[in-house]
Design a protein around this motif. Structure first.
Motif, PDB file in Angstrom:
ATOM      1  N   ALA A  82       0.825  -1.205   0.000  1.00 21.80           N
ATOM      2  CA  ALA A  82       0.000   0.000   0.000  1.00 21.80           C
ATOM      3  C   ALA A  82       0.864   1.263   0.000  1.00 21.80           C
ATOM      4  N   ARG A  86       0.932   4.125  -2.960  1.00 22.33           N
ATOM      5  CA  ARG A  86       0.704   5.557  -2.743  1.00 22.33           C
ATOM      6  C   ARG A  86       1.788   6.396  -3.393  1.00 22.33           C
ATOM      7  N   THR A 112      -8.850  -0.995  -3.624  1.00 19.38           N
ATOM      8  CA  THR A 112      -7.674  -0.929  -2.753  1.00 19.38           C
ATOM      9  C   THR A 112      -6.752  -2.110  -2.979  1.00 19.38           C
ATOM     10  N   ARG A 115      -4.923  -1.651  -6.286  1.00 19.79           N
ATOM     11  CA  ARG A 115      -3.887  -0.627  -6.169  1.00 19.79           C
ATOM     12  C   ARG A 115      -2.679  -1.161  -5.401  1.00 19.79           C
ATOM     13  N   THR A 116      -2.915  -1.877  -4.325  1.00 17.43           N
ATOM     14  CA  THR A 116      -1.803  -2.434  -3.535  1.00 17.43           C
ATOM     15  C   THR A 116      -1.027  -3.468  -4.341  1.00 17.43           C
TER      16      THR A 116
END
Length: 255
Positions: A82, A86, A112, A115-116
């Motif tokens: 994560a 970011r 999420t 994305r991770t």
């Protein structure tokens, strides 16, 4: 082995594929003549690629496992992924495009997770490329104190197809590098465009998510490595030509 819910049929299929891949690898490396595997006798090219693929699949499997069995290690990998996501998830970045590939009504948990996983796979790809560049410079790859057979290590490359070999190798090298740069951007855009006329893309199944994100990150990395390797082979051939021309010129000088 890592995912919590895998049925018996899936396990049997995975075992069959693994046995087939093992047999193919064994016969390729046991053969004296060229086959399908490139840079077979030029380590550590294929070792780095295999290690990168293994690490990607393992880490993404742990990230998925953190959603079902949140152990300390799984949570650590999830938090690490994560944080990487970011950093990379900026406008027009490959990770942002990977997330935008999902339908607009996708659950927040799935977004999420994608994305991770994308951030972790992309950072693994960057580390792989950095390690490959460092190792080929440190080891003097592709020579490294040993002979290099272009026919065995590039079985799909025909040096008699026409044109200068060095120029063709460099052209293929730049083509592979360009494809390696473009694929992380093109693949999500193509999938999004295709899914507009069909069913929306869904990566809810853990294995589908893992292999899709792995392919999205590994294929460009493999192409980038291939381009760098072919460029190094072209430089090696050009250097051998210059050395041969210099030696021939010195031999022809009058005494």
């Amino acid at each position: 082995m890592i995912l919590p819910s895998v049925n018996a049929d899936t396990g049997q299929v995975v075992t069959l594929v693994a046995l087939f891949a093992a047999a193919l690898t064994f016969f390729e490396y046991a053969s004296v003549y060229p086959g399908l595997v490139e840079f077979r006798d030029a380590p550590p090219f294929n070792r780095i690629r295999y290690g990168s693929l293994f690490v990607m699949v393992a880490l993404l499997s742990v990230v998925v496992l953190a959603r079902f069995e949140p152990s300390t290690f799984a949570q650590f990998v999830d938090v690490l992924g994560a944080a990487m996501a970011r950093v990379i998830d900026i406008p027009y970045s490959p990770v942002r495009l990977l997330v935008l590939m999902l339908p607009a009504d996708a659950p927040a948990a799935e977004v999420t997770l994608i994305r991770t996983a994308g951030g972790l796979a992309f950072m693994t790809a960057l580390v792989t490329l950095a390690c490959f560049v460092v190792m080929i410079r440190a080891l003097g790859w592709p020579m490294g104190g040993q002979s290099f057979n272009v026919w065995v290590n590039l079985p799909m490359f025909d040096p008699t197809a026409g044109g200068d070999v060095v120029e063709r190798l460099r052209r293929d090298a730049w083509f592979n590098i360009a494809m390696g740069v473009l694929l992380p951007f093109l693949v999500p855009a193509v999938i999004k465009a295709v899914s507009a006329g069909f069913a929306p893309v869904s990566l809810e199944a853990p294995q589908t998510l893992i292999w899709t994100v792995t392919a999205w990150a590994f294929l460009p990395t493999s192409l980038f490595m291939r381009g760098i390797a072919m460029g190094r082979v072209a430089d090696m051939i050009a250097q051998k030509r210059r050395a041969a021309a210099k030696a021939e010129g010195g031999a022809l000088q009058p005494v």
